[in-house]
Design a protein around this motif. Structure first.
Motif, short mmCIF file in Angstrom:
data_model
loop_
_atom_site.label_atom_id
_atom_site.label_comp_id
_atom_site.label_asym_id
_atom_site.label_seq_id
_atom_site.Cartn_x
_atom_site.Cartn_y
_atom_site.Cartn_z
N CYS A 120 45.54 39.06 92.71
CA CYS A 120 46.43 38.80 91.57
C CYS A 120 46.49 37.32 91.21
N GLY A 121 45.74 36.49 91.91
CA GLY A 121 45.72 35.06 91.60
C GLY A 121 46.98 34.34 92.03
N MET A 122 47.52 34.71 93.19
CA MET A 122 48.74 34.08 93.72
C MET A 122 48.39 33.31 95.00
N PRO A 123 47.90 32.09 94.86
CA PRO A 123 47.42 31.36 96.03
C PRO A 123 48.49 31.04 97.06
N ASP A 124 49.71 30.76 96.64
CA ASP A 124 50.75 30.39 97.60
C ASP A 124 51.06 31.52 98.57
N ILE A 125 51.16 32.73 98.06
CA ILE A 125 51.45 33.88 98.92
C ILE A 125 50.27 34.15 99.84
N THR A 126 49.05 34.04 99.31
CA THR A 126 47.85 34.26 100.11
C THR A 126 47.79 33.29 101.28
N VAL A 127 47.95 32.02 101.00
CA VAL A 127 47.89 31.00 102.05
C VAL A 127 49.03 31.19 103.04
N ASP A 128 50.22 31.52 102.55
CA ASP A 128 51.37 31.74 103.42
C ASP A 128 51.11 32.89 104.40
N MET A 129 50.57 33.99 103.91
CA MET A 129 50.29 35.13 104.79
C MET A 129 49.22 34.79 105.81
N LEU A 130 48.19 34.07 105.40
CA LEU A 130 47.15 33.70 106.35
C LEU A 130 47.67 32.74 107.41
N LYS A 131 48.59 31.85 107.02
CA LYS A 131 49.21 30.96 108.01
C LYS A 131 50.06 31.76 108.99
N LYS A 132 50.81 32.73 108.48
CA LYS A 132 51.65 33.55 109.34
C LYS A 132 50.83 34.40 110.31
N LEU A 133 49.60 34.72 109.93
CA LEU A 133 48.73 35.48 110.82
C LEU A 133 48.22 34.63 111.98
N SER A 134 48.26 33.31 111.81
CA SER A 134 47.75 32.38 112.84
C SER A 134 46.35 32.79 113.28
N ILE A 135 45.47 32.98 112.32
CA ILE A 135 44.13 33.45 112.65
C ILE A 135 43.35 32.40 113.42
N LYS A 136 42.59 32.88 114.40
CA LYS A 136 41.79 32.01 115.25
C LYS A 136 40.46 32.69 115.53
N ASN A 137 39.51 31.88 115.96
CA ASN A 137 38.24 32.34 116.49
C ASN A 137 37.56 33.39 115.62
N VAL A 138 37.30 34.56 116.17
CA VAL A 138 36.56 35.58 115.45
C VAL A 138 37.34 36.07 114.23
N GLN A 139 38.66 36.07 114.30
CA GLN A 139 39.46 36.44 113.13
C GLN A 139 39.17 35.49 111.98
N CYS A 140 39.02 34.22 112.30
CA CYS A 140 38.70 33.21 111.28
C CYS A 140 37.33 33.50 110.69
N GLU A 141 36.37 33.83 111.55
CA GLU A 141 35.02 34.15 111.11
C GLU A 141 35.02 35.34 110.17
N THR A 142 35.92 36.29 110.39
CA THR A 142 35.96 37.51 109.59
C THR A 142 36.73 37.32 108.29
N LEU A 143 37.91 36.71 108.37
CA LEU A 143 38.80 36.67 107.21
C LEU A 143 38.52 35.53 106.22
N VAL A 144 38.20 34.35 106.71
CA VAL A 144 38.05 33.20 105.82
C VAL A 144 36.99 33.42 104.74
N PRO A 145 35.80 33.94 105.09
CA PRO A 145 34.82 34.16 104.00
C PRO A 145 35.31 35.14 102.94
N LEU A 146 36.14 36.10 103.32
CA LEU A 146 36.66 37.05 102.35
C LEU A 146 37.58 36.39 101.32
#
Length: 137
Positions: A74-100
């Motif tokens: 929906c083009g809402m960058p603040d919510i997207t970044v906020d949710m990804l920060k709350k997920l505290s993604i690391k390691n393989v999760q980062c490899e999987t989610l960041v490119p998406l």
């Protein structure tokens, strides 16, 4: 369980939104089912831990990832970044989610957000390469 009911409610709302969008092609502000699904996910993912809603469960992670995907679409960058920060993604999760989410960061969230997440991804690869070299030495 409450988490399962929230997931079911979100799924139904997203199906209704998809059907409405296919039939009418409404402007974003009139897509009430999508906005309701986002609100339900937001409330469920942000309940205080004492109440036990969607915390430390697979549904919590799924809810936050889904909310990040919906907000990115929906083009809402603040919510997207906020949710990804709350997920505290690391390691393989980062490899999987960041490119998406990378295209979203570049087009909607700006260079700074894209650079931050690219650095996380590069750091993961550098750490992995270093650990692999150490293991083979």
């Amino acid at each position: 369980e409450v988490e399962d009911l929230v997931g079911l409610g979100v799924a139904v709302l997203l199906d209704l939104d998809q059907a409405q969008a296919a039939a009418e092609n409404p402007p974003f502000c009139k897509r009430s089912h999508l906005l309701d699904a986002m609100a339900l996910l937001e409330m469920a993912c942000n309940k205080p831990r004492e109440e036990g809603y969607m915390h430390h469960t697979p549904q919590e992670i799924q809810g936050k990832v889904l909310l990040a995907f919906i907000s990115a679409a929906c083009g809402m960058p603040d919510i997207t970044v906020d949710m990804l920060k709350k997920l505290s993604i690391k390691n393989v999760q980062c490899e999987t989610l960041v490119p998406l989410f990378l295209a979203h960061f570049v087009s909607n969230a700006g260079f700074q957000a894209a650079q931050t997440w690219i650095k996380k991804l590069v750091t993961f690869h550098d750490d992995f390469d270093r650990e692999l070299d150490d293991a083979l030495s």
